[in-house]
Write an enzyme that holds these catalytic residues in place. Sequence first.
Site, mmCIF file in Angstrom:
data_model
loop_
_atom_site.group_PDB
_atom_site.id
_atom_site.type_symbol
_atom_site.label_atom_id
_atom_site.label_comp_id
_atom_site.label_asym_id
_atom_site.label_seq_id
_atom_site.Cartn_x
_atom_site.Cartn_y
_atom_site.Cartn_z
ATOM 1 N N PRO A 11 0.767 -1.012 0.060
ATOM 2 C CA PRO A 11 0.214 0.044 -0.002
ATOM 3 C C PRO A 11 0.815 1.458 -0.066
ATOM 4 C CG PRO A 11 -0.076 -1.077 2.124
ATOM 5 C CD PRO A 11 0.498 -2.030 1.072
ATOM 6 N N ASN A 12 0.508 2.412 -0.650
ATOM 7 C CA ASN A 12 0.828 3.884 -1.010
ATOM 8 C C ASN A 12 2.080 3.567 -1.652
ATOM 9 O OD1 ASN A 12 -1.289 4.774 0.844
ATOM 10 N ND2 ASN A 12 -0.097 3.706 2.519
ATOM 11 N N ARG A 19 4.984 10.896 -2.148
ATOM 12 C CA ARG A 19 5.032 10.500 -0.806
ATOM 13 C C ARG A 19 6.014 10.723 0.094
ATOM 14 N NH1 ARG A 19 4.982 4.586 1.340
ATOM 15 N NH2 ARG A 19 4.011 4.916 3.404
ATOM 16 N N TYR A 24 11.460 8.653 1.342
ATOM 17 C CA TYR A 24 11.185 7.467 0.292
ATOM 18 C C TYR A 24 12.106 8.009 -1.040
ATOM 19 C CZ TYR A 24 8.092 5.580 3.452
ATOM 20 O OH TYR A 24 7.538 5.009 4.719
ATOM 21 N N ASN A 75 7.979 -5.885 -1.399
ATOM 22 C CA ASN A 75 7.958 -4.532 -0.420
ATOM 23 C C ASN A 75 6.393 -4.610 0.194
ATOM 24 O OD1 ASN A 75 7.945 -2.292 1.252
ATOM 25 N ND2 ASN A 75 8.991 -0.893 -0.393
ATOM 26 N N ALA A 78 3.447 -0.887 4.515
ATOM 27 C CA ALA A 78 2.869 -0.821 6.035
ATOM 28 C C ALA A 78 2.442 -2.442 6.636
ATOM 29 C CB ALA A 78 1.653 0.109 6.246
ATOM 30 N N GLU A 99 12.434 -9.504 1.165
ATOM 31 C CA GLU A 99 11.989 -8.528 1.568
ATOM 32 C C GLU A 99 12.648 -7.092 1.324
ATOM 33 O OE1 GLU A 99 11.543 -8.594 5.938
ATOM 34 O OE2 GLU A 99 10.512 -6.678 5.904
ATOM 35 N N HIS A 101 12.923 -2.856 1.408
ATOM 36 C CA HIS A 101 12.268 -1.467 2.056
ATOM 37 C C HIS A 101 13.471 -0.437 1.573
ATOM 38 C CE1 HIS A 101 9.559 -3.622 4.610
ATOM 39 N NE2 HIS A 101 10.369 -4.463 5.075
ATOM 40 N N ARG A 108 13.101 4.092 12.668
ATOM 41 C CA ARG A 108 12.107 4.965 12.602
ATOM 42 C C ARG A 108 11.149 4.591 13.783
ATOM 43 N NH1 ARG A 108 9.498 4.498 6.820
ATOM 44 N NH2 ARG A 108 8.500 6.359 7.513
HETATM 45 C C1 DQA Z 1 8.516 0.886 3.608
HETATM 46 C C2 DQA Z 1 8.489 0.964 5.273
HETATM 47 C C3 DQA Z 1 7.084 0.756 5.629
HETATM 48 O O1 DQA Z 1 7.528 1.117 7.247
HETATM 49 C C4 DQA Z 1 6.236 1.819 5.317
HETATM 50 O O2 DQA Z 1 4.944 1.624 5.824
HETATM 51 C C5 DQA Z 1 6.191 1.812 3.907
HETATM 52 C C6 DQA Z 1 7.282 1.717 2.902
HETATM 53 C C7 DQA Z 1 9.776 0.992 2.906
HETATM 54 O O3 DQA Z 1 9.857 0.864 1.814
HETATM 55 O O4 DQA Z 1 10.711 1.889 3.350
HETATM 56 O O5 DQA Z 1 4.960 2.006 3.406
HETATM 57 O O6 DQA Z 1 8.261 -0.367 3.345
#
Ligand code: DQA
Length: 146
Positions: A11-12, A19, A24, A75, A78, A99, A101, A108
């Site tokens: 998501p997002n 964003r 990011y 990825n 959240a 995985e 990120h 964080r």
């Molecule tokens: C994320 C890290 C997560 O904590 C966050 O909710 C994201 C992006 C990252 O790529 O740094 O949406 O996965």
Amino acid sequence: MTKPIYILNGPNLNLLGQREPEIYGYQTLSDIENDCRAAAKSAGYSLEFRQSNIEGEIVDHIQEAGNKGIGLMINPAAYTHTSVAIHDALKGIKVPSIEVHLSQPAKRESFRRRSFVSEAVTGTISGFGANSYNLGLQALLNLLKT
Ligand code: DQA
């Protein structure tokens, strides 16, 4: 025909570039997709690149990767920190999984320190911005060689 590599995004991540760019970065998800596609192609693999804001859809994509793919990078955004369903789906597949990120969640907010996903994947790469995807893909390609 060689099976594809799956790269799944939670998501997002469709909003990358606009964003919270201080966290990011300014690269969009399409920029990342183009880079990954080129790297996969030069290693001789095709790519299924997906993004979804819906947890169950991501579970479906993980299952599809397990059935039709050769390896998976995800990825989960959240959902990393909340989803037992994604954990279980990753546990249920036999192909290698990475995985990834962009940020370094451990640095964080405290709620990001728990990953339900790390326990279910082959390995994790985080904290290198968009380059995390390149590094993750290289790690997956190395795993596929062995
Ligand atoms: C994320 C890290 C997560 O904590 C966050 O909710 C994201 C992006 C990252 O790529 O740094 O949406 O996965």
